[in-house]
Design an enzyme around this catalytic site. Sequence first.
Site, short mmCIF file in Angstrom:
data_model
loop_
_atom_site.label_atom_id
_atom_site.label_comp_id
_atom_site.label_asym_id
_atom_site.label_seq_id
_atom_site.Cartn_x
_atom_site.Cartn_y
_atom_site.Cartn_z
N ASP A 88 -36.89 20.95 -61.13
CA ASP A 88 -36.18 22.05 -60.49
C ASP A 88 -36.15 23.30 -61.39
OD1 ASP A 88 -34.77 23.25 -58.46
OD2 ASP A 88 -32.82 22.46 -59.07
N HIS A 115 -43.75 28.14 -59.20
CA HIS A 115 -44.37 26.88 -58.76
C HIS A 115 -45.73 26.70 -59.45
CE1 HIS A 115 -41.15 26.51 -55.99
NE2 HIS A 115 -41.58 27.41 -55.13
N LEU A 117 -51.07 4.19 -65.90
CA LEU A 117 -49.81 4.85 -65.54
C LEU A 117 -49.80 5.08 -64.04
CD1 LEU A 117 -48.52 7.96 -67.54
CD2 LEU A 117 -48.08 7.71 -65.13
C1 IPE Z 1 -34.75 19.33 -55.20
O1 IPE Z 1 -34.64 20.66 -55.59
C2 IPE Z 1 -36.08 19.07 -54.57
C3 IPE Z 1 -37.23 19.14 -55.48
C4 IPE Z 1 -37.18 19.31 -56.76
C5 IPE Z 1 -38.50 18.95 -54.85
P1 IPE Z 1 -33.97 21.75 -54.64
O2 IPE Z 1 -34.02 23.03 -55.39
O3 IPE Z 1 -34.59 21.71 -53.31
O4 IPE Z 1 -32.49 21.20 -54.53
P2 IPE Z 1 -31.12 21.97 -54.25
O5 IPE Z 1 -31.33 22.78 -53.02
O6 IPE Z 1 -30.83 22.81 -55.43
O7 IPE Z 1 -30.10 20.88 -54.10
C1 IPE Z 2 -38.23 23.28 -57.65
O1 IPE Z 2 -37.96 24.60 -57.96
C2 IPE Z 2 -39.50 23.10 -56.84
C3 IPE Z 2 -39.28 22.76 -55.43
C4 IPE Z 2 -38.13 22.48 -54.90
C5 IPE Z 2 -40.44 22.76 -54.57
P1 IPE Z 2 -37.17 25.53 -56.96
O2 IPE Z 2 -38.13 26.21 -56.06
O3 IPE Z 2 -36.08 24.79 -56.29
O4 IPE Z 2 -36.55 26.61 -57.97
P2 IPE Z 2 -35.06 27.14 -58.02
O5 IPE Z 2 -34.17 25.95 -58.08
O6 IPE Z 2 -34.85 27.96 -56.80
O7 IPE Z 2 -34.99 27.94 -59.28
MG MG Z 3 -34.18 24.34 -56.82
#
Ligand code: IPE
Ligand code: IPE
Ligand code: MG
Length: 250
Positions: free
Chosen positions: A21, A38, A132
Amino acid sequence: MDLKEQIDNNRLPKHVALIMDGNGRWAEQRGKERIFGHENGVKAVRNTLEAAGELKIPYITIYAFSTENWSRPKKEVDTLMELLVNAIRNETQKLHKNGIRLHAIGNIETLPEKCLKELKEAIDLTKNNDKLNLIVALSYSARWEIVNAVKRIVKDFEKGKKQVDSINEAFFSQYLNTSNFPDPDLLIRTSGELRISNFLLWQIAYSELYFTPVLWPDFNKEHFFQAIIDYQKRERRFGKTSDYLLNKNN
Ligand code: IPE
Ligand code: IPE
Ligand code: MG
Protein backbone atom coordinates in the site's frame (compact mmCIF):
# COMPACT_ATOMS: atom_id res chain seq x y z
CA MET A 1 25.96 -6.10 12.04
CA ASP A 2 23.91 -6.02 8.92
CA LEU A 3 20.24 -6.83 9.22
CA LYS A 4 20.36 -10.13 7.38
CA GLU A 5 22.94 -11.51 9.81
CA GLN A 6 20.56 -10.86 12.71
CA ILE A 7 18.04 -13.30 11.24
CA ASP A 8 17.79 -16.76 12.77
CA ASN A 9 17.51 -19.16 9.84
CA ASN A 10 15.89 -21.79 12.03
CA ARG A 11 12.91 -19.63 12.88
CA LEU A 12 11.89 -18.22 9.55
CA PRO A 13 8.28 -17.73 8.55
CA LYS A 14 7.19 -20.19 5.89
CA HIS A 15 4.68 -17.81 4.39
CA VAL A 16 4.79 -14.00 4.34
CA ALA A 17 1.80 -12.05 3.00
CA LEU A 18 2.09 -8.40 2.04
CA ILE A 19 -0.45 -5.61 1.58
CA MET A 20 1.42 -3.40 -0.86
CA ASP A 21 0.00 0.00 0.00
CA GLY A 22 0.97 3.64 -0.51
CA ASN A 23 1.72 3.87 -4.24
CA GLY A 24 -0.66 6.78 -4.78
CA ARG A 25 0.70 8.83 -1.87
CA TRP A 26 4.28 8.12 -3.00
CA ALA A 27 3.47 9.61 -6.41
CA GLU A 28 1.51 12.52 -4.97
CA GLN A 29 4.49 13.44 -2.77
CA ARG A 30 6.44 13.83 -6.00
CA GLY A 31 3.73 15.85 -7.73
CA LYS A 32 2.99 12.98 -10.13
CA GLU A 33 -0.06 10.99 -11.18
CA ARG A 34 -0.95 8.02 -8.97
CA ILE A 35 -0.02 5.57 -11.72
CA PHE A 36 3.60 6.71 -11.40
CA GLY A 37 3.50 5.18 -7.92
CA HIS A 38 2.12 1.91 -9.23
CA GLU A 39 4.88 1.77 -11.85
CA ASN A 40 7.48 2.23 -9.16
CA GLY A 41 5.85 -0.45 -7.02
CA VAL A 42 7.07 -3.18 -9.37
CA LYS A 43 10.64 -2.68 -8.14
CA ALA A 44 9.50 -3.24 -4.55
CA VAL A 45 8.00 -6.60 -5.58
CA ARG A 46 11.38 -7.55 -7.06
CA ASN A 47 13.13 -6.50 -3.83
CA THR A 48 10.71 -8.58 -1.79
CA LEU A 49 11.22 -11.65 -3.95
CA GLU A 50 15.00 -11.28 -3.82
CA ALA A 51 14.94 -10.97 -0.04
CA ALA A 52 12.58 -13.95 0.32
CA GLY A 53 14.75 -15.93 -2.10
CA GLU A 54 17.91 -15.20 -0.09
CA LEU A 55 16.21 -16.39 3.09
CA LYS A 56 14.62 -19.35 1.30
CA ILE A 57 11.11 -18.44 2.41
CA PRO A 58 8.88 -20.69 0.29
CA TYR A 59 5.61 -18.70 0.13
CA ILE A 60 5.01 -15.02 -0.58
CA THR A 61 1.51 -13.63 -1.15
CA ILE A 62 1.07 -10.10 -2.45
CA TYR A 63 -2.17 -8.14 -2.48
CA ALA A 64 -2.07 -6.49 -5.90
CA PHE A 65 -5.68 -5.53 -6.58
CA SER A 66 -8.74 -5.87 -4.37
CA THR A 67 -12.36 -6.38 -5.36
CA GLU A 68 -12.99 -2.91 -3.94
CA ASN A 69 -10.24 -1.41 -6.13
CA TRP A 70 -12.57 -1.86 -9.15
CA SER A 71 -14.41 1.19 -7.77
CA ARG A 72 -11.45 3.50 -8.41
CA PRO A 73 -11.62 5.93 -11.35
CA LYS A 74 -11.76 4.03 -14.64
CA LYS A 75 -8.53 5.62 -15.84
CA GLU A 76 -6.58 4.34 -12.83
CA VAL A 77 -8.08 0.86 -13.13
CA ASP A 78 -7.34 0.66 -16.86
CA THR A 79 -3.75 1.78 -16.44
CA LEU A 80 -3.26 -0.57 -13.53
CA MET A 81 -4.45 -3.48 -15.67
CA GLU A 82 -2.09 -2.45 -18.45
CA LEU A 83 0.73 -2.22 -15.97
CA LEU A 84 -0.12 -5.67 -14.75
CA VAL A 85 0.02 -7.12 -18.27
CA ASN A 86 3.41 -5.47 -18.84
CA ALA A 87 4.75 -6.55 -15.48
CA ILE A 88 3.79 -10.18 -16.12
CA ARG A 89 5.25 -9.99 -19.62
CA ASN A 90 8.53 -8.43 -18.49
CA GLU A 91 9.06 -10.36 -15.28
CA THR A 92 7.93 -13.89 -16.11
CA GLN A 93 11.18 -15.07 -17.68
CA LYS A 94 13.10 -13.82 -14.67
CA LEU A 95 10.69 -15.49 -12.26
CA HIS A 96 11.02 -18.70 -14.23
CA LYS A 97 14.82 -18.53 -14.28
CA ASN A 98 14.84 -18.10 -10.53
CA GLY A 99 12.65 -21.13 -9.92
CA ILE A 100 9.62 -19.10 -8.85
CA ARG A 101 6.18 -20.57 -9.33
CA LEU A 102 3.39 -18.09 -9.94
CA HIS A 103 -0.13 -18.56 -8.56
CA ALA A 104 -3.16 -16.28 -8.54
CA ILE A 105 -5.99 -16.03 -6.03
CA GLY A 106 -9.16 -14.00 -6.44
CA ASN A 107 -11.93 -13.62 -8.95
CA ILE A 108 -9.45 -13.57 -11.83
CA GLU A 109 -12.09 -14.30 -14.47
CA THR A 110 -13.14 -10.65 -14.07
CA LEU A 111 -9.74 -9.39 -15.28
CA PRO A 112 -9.49 -8.00 -18.81
CA GLU A 113 -9.00 -10.78 -21.36
CA LYS A 114 -5.44 -9.79 -22.24
CA CYS A 115 -4.45 -9.73 -18.61
CA LEU A 116 -6.00 -13.09 -17.87
CA LYS A 117 -4.29 -14.64 -20.88
CA GLU A 118 -0.81 -13.40 -19.85
CA LEU A 119 -1.46 -14.49 -16.29
CA LYS A 120 -2.55 -18.00 -17.23
CA GLU A 121 0.44 -18.41 -19.55
CA ALA A 122 2.83 -17.32 -16.80
CA ILE A 123 1.19 -19.67 -14.30
CA ASP A 124 1.47 -22.51 -16.78
CA LEU A 125 5.10 -21.76 -17.70
CA THR A 126 6.22 -21.73 -14.06
CA LYS A 127 4.10 -24.63 -12.81
CA ASN A 128 7.00 -27.02 -12.20
CA ASN A 129 9.15 -24.52 -10.26
CA ASP A 130 9.56 -25.11 -6.57
CA LYS A 131 12.03 -22.62 -5.08
CA LEU A 132 9.46 -20.01 -4.14
CA ASN A 133 5.72 -19.73 -4.57
CA LEU A 134 4.55 -16.26 -5.50
CA ILE A 135 0.82 -15.94 -4.92
CA VAL A 136 -0.72 -12.82 -6.42
CA ALA A 137 -4.09 -11.71 -5.06
CA LEU A 138 -5.94 -10.15 -7.98
CA SER A 139 -9.51 -8.97 -7.92
CA TYR A 140 -9.39 -10.57 -4.52
CA SER A 141 -11.34 -9.97 -1.36
CA ALA A 142 -11.60 -12.30 1.58
CA ARG A 143 -15.36 -11.96 1.96
CA TRP A 144 -15.81 -12.80 -1.72
CA GLU A 145 -13.57 -15.84 -1.22
CA ILE A 146 -15.52 -17.04 1.83
CA VAL A 147 -18.93 -16.55 0.19
CA ASN A 148 -17.63 -18.33 -2.90
CA ALA A 149 -16.45 -21.24 -0.74
CA VAL A 150 -19.90 -21.50 0.84
CA LYS A 151 -21.55 -21.58 -2.59
CA ARG A 152 -19.27 -24.38 -3.74
CA ILE A 153 -19.86 -26.37 -0.57
CA VAL A 154 -23.64 -26.06 -0.98
CA LYS A 155 -23.33 -27.24 -4.60
CA ASP A 156 -21.39 -30.31 -3.50
CA PHE A 157 -24.04 -30.99 -0.86
CA GLU A 158 -26.79 -30.70 -3.47
CA LYS A 159 -24.99 -33.27 -5.58
CA GLY A 160 -25.08 -35.48 -2.49
CA LYS A 161 -21.29 -35.63 -2.32
CA LYS A 162 -20.97 -34.40 1.27
CA GLN A 163 -22.46 -34.79 4.74
CA VAL A 164 -23.00 -31.85 7.12
CA ASP A 165 -20.91 -33.59 9.76
CA SER A 166 -17.93 -33.50 7.44
CA ILE A 167 -17.69 -29.71 7.89
CA ASN A 168 -14.79 -28.67 10.05
CA GLU A 169 -12.03 -26.06 9.67
CA ALA A 170 -9.81 -28.25 7.52
CA PHE A 171 -12.76 -29.11 5.28
CA PHE A 172 -13.73 -25.45 4.87
CA SER A 173 -10.13 -24.42 4.09
CA GLN A 174 -10.15 -26.80 1.15
CA TYR A 175 -12.78 -24.63 -0.53
CA LEU A 176 -10.75 -21.43 -0.26
CA ASN A 177 -8.50 -20.18 -3.06
CA THR A 178 -5.55 -20.80 -0.77
CA SER A 179 -6.24 -24.51 -0.22
CA ASN A 180 -2.77 -25.50 -1.45
CA PHE A 181 -0.86 -23.05 0.73
CA PRO A 182 -0.04 -22.87 4.43
CA ASP A 183 -1.54 -19.94 6.36
CA PRO A 184 0.68 -16.84 6.47
CA ASP A 185 2.94 -16.66 9.52
CA LEU A 186 3.56 -12.97 8.99
CA LEU A 187 1.46 -10.24 7.38
CA ILE A 188 3.19 -7.00 6.42
CA ARG A 189 1.31 -3.83 5.49
CA THR A 190 3.15 -0.79 4.21
CA SER A 191 2.07 2.89 4.18
CA GLY A 192 1.11 3.24 7.84
CA GLU A 193 -2.52 2.17 7.48
CA LEU A 194 -3.53 -0.09 10.37
CA ARG A 195 -6.13 -2.29 8.74
CA ILE A 196 -6.59 -5.50 6.81
CA SER A 197 -8.75 -4.19 3.93
CA ASN A 198 -10.52 -7.49 3.26
CA PHE A 199 -7.34 -9.56 2.81
CA LEU A 200 -7.10 -13.25 3.79
CA LEU A 201 -9.49 -12.92 6.74
CA TRP A 202 -9.72 -16.65 7.39
CA GLN A 203 -6.04 -17.41 6.82
CA ILE A 204 -4.56 -14.73 9.11
CA ALA A 205 -6.34 -15.96 12.25
CA TYR A 206 -2.95 -16.50 13.93
CA SER A 207 -0.59 -14.52 11.69
CA GLU A 208 1.75 -11.99 13.25
CA LEU A 209 0.93 -8.50 11.98
CA TYR A 210 3.62 -5.98 11.06
CA PHE A 211 2.84 -2.43 10.01
CA THR A 212 5.43 -0.06 8.60
CA PRO A 213 5.05 3.60 7.53
CA VAL A 214 7.26 2.95 4.47
CA LEU A 215 5.32 3.56 1.24
CA TRP A 216 5.30 0.52 -1.03
CA PRO A 217 7.55 1.91 -3.84
CA ASP A 218 10.26 2.56 -1.20
CA PHE A 219 10.04 -0.95 0.29
CA ASN A 220 13.40 -2.69 -0.05
CA LYS A 221 15.24 -5.79 1.11
CA GLU A 222 16.34 -4.17 4.36
CA HIS A 223 12.72 -3.34 5.22
CA PHE A 224 11.79 -6.96 4.57
CA PHE A 225 14.63 -8.22 6.77
CA GLN A 226 13.58 -5.77 9.50
CA ALA A 227 10.07 -7.23 9.44
CA ILE A 228 11.49 -10.75 9.78
CA ILE A 229 13.66 -9.69 12.74
CA ASP A 230 10.61 -8.17 14.42
CA TYR A 231 8.64 -11.35 13.73
CA GLN A 232 11.34 -13.45 15.36
CA LYS A 233 11.03 -11.43 18.58
CA ARG A 234 7.38 -12.39 18.93
CA GLU A 235 6.12 -15.31 20.95
CA ARG A 236 3.44 -17.16 18.99
CA ARG A 237 1.30 -18.72 21.67
CA PHE A 238 -1.73 -19.86 19.62
CA GLY A 239 -3.86 -19.51 22.74
CA LYS A 240 -1.50 -21.45 24.98
CA THR A 241 0.51 -19.99 27.90
CA SER A 242 4.18 -18.96 27.77
CA ASP A 243 5.07 -21.56 30.41
CA TYR A 244 3.44 -24.27 28.37
CA LEU A 245 5.44 -23.27 25.31
CA LEU A 246 8.72 -23.27 27.29
CA ASN A 247 8.04 -26.61 28.90
CA LYS A 248 6.36 -28.82 26.34
CA ASN A 249 5.99 -31.63 28.93
CA ASN A 250 3.21 -29.78 30.76
C1 IPE B 1 -5.53 -2.63 -0.10
O1 IPE B 1 -5.15 -1.30 -0.27
C2 IPE B 1 -5.55 -3.34 -1.42
C3 IPE B 1 -4.24 -3.54 -2.05
C4 IPE B 1 -3.09 -3.25 -1.53
C5 IPE B 1 -4.29 -4.17 -3.34
P1 IPE B 1 -6.24 -0.14 -0.44
O2 IPE B 1 -5.48 1.12 -0.57
O3 IPE B 1 -7.19 -0.49 -1.50
O4 IPE B 1 -6.99 -0.22 0.96
P2 IPE B 1 -7.78 0.90 1.77
O5 IPE B 1 -8.77 1.50 0.83
O6 IPE B 1 -6.79 1.89 2.24
O7 IPE B 1 -8.40 0.16 2.92
C1 IPE C 1 -1.65 0.28 -3.32
O1 IPE C 1 -1.41 1.64 -3.37
C2 IPE C 1 -1.86 -0.35 -4.68
C3 IPE C 1 -3.24 -0.74 -4.96
C4 IPE C 1 -4.22 -0.70 -4.11
C5 IPE C 1 -3.53 -1.17 -6.31
P1 IPE C 1 -2.61 2.67 -3.40
O2 IPE C 1 -2.99 2.94 -4.81
O3 IPE C 1 -3.71 2.25 -2.51
O4 IPE C 1 -1.90 3.97 -2.79
P2 IPE C 1 -2.45 4.94 -1.67
O5 IPE C 1 -2.84 4.08 -0.51
O6 IPE C 1 -3.61 5.67 -2.25
O7 IPE C 1 -1.30 5.84 -1.34
MG1 MG D 1 -4.05 2.45 -0.54
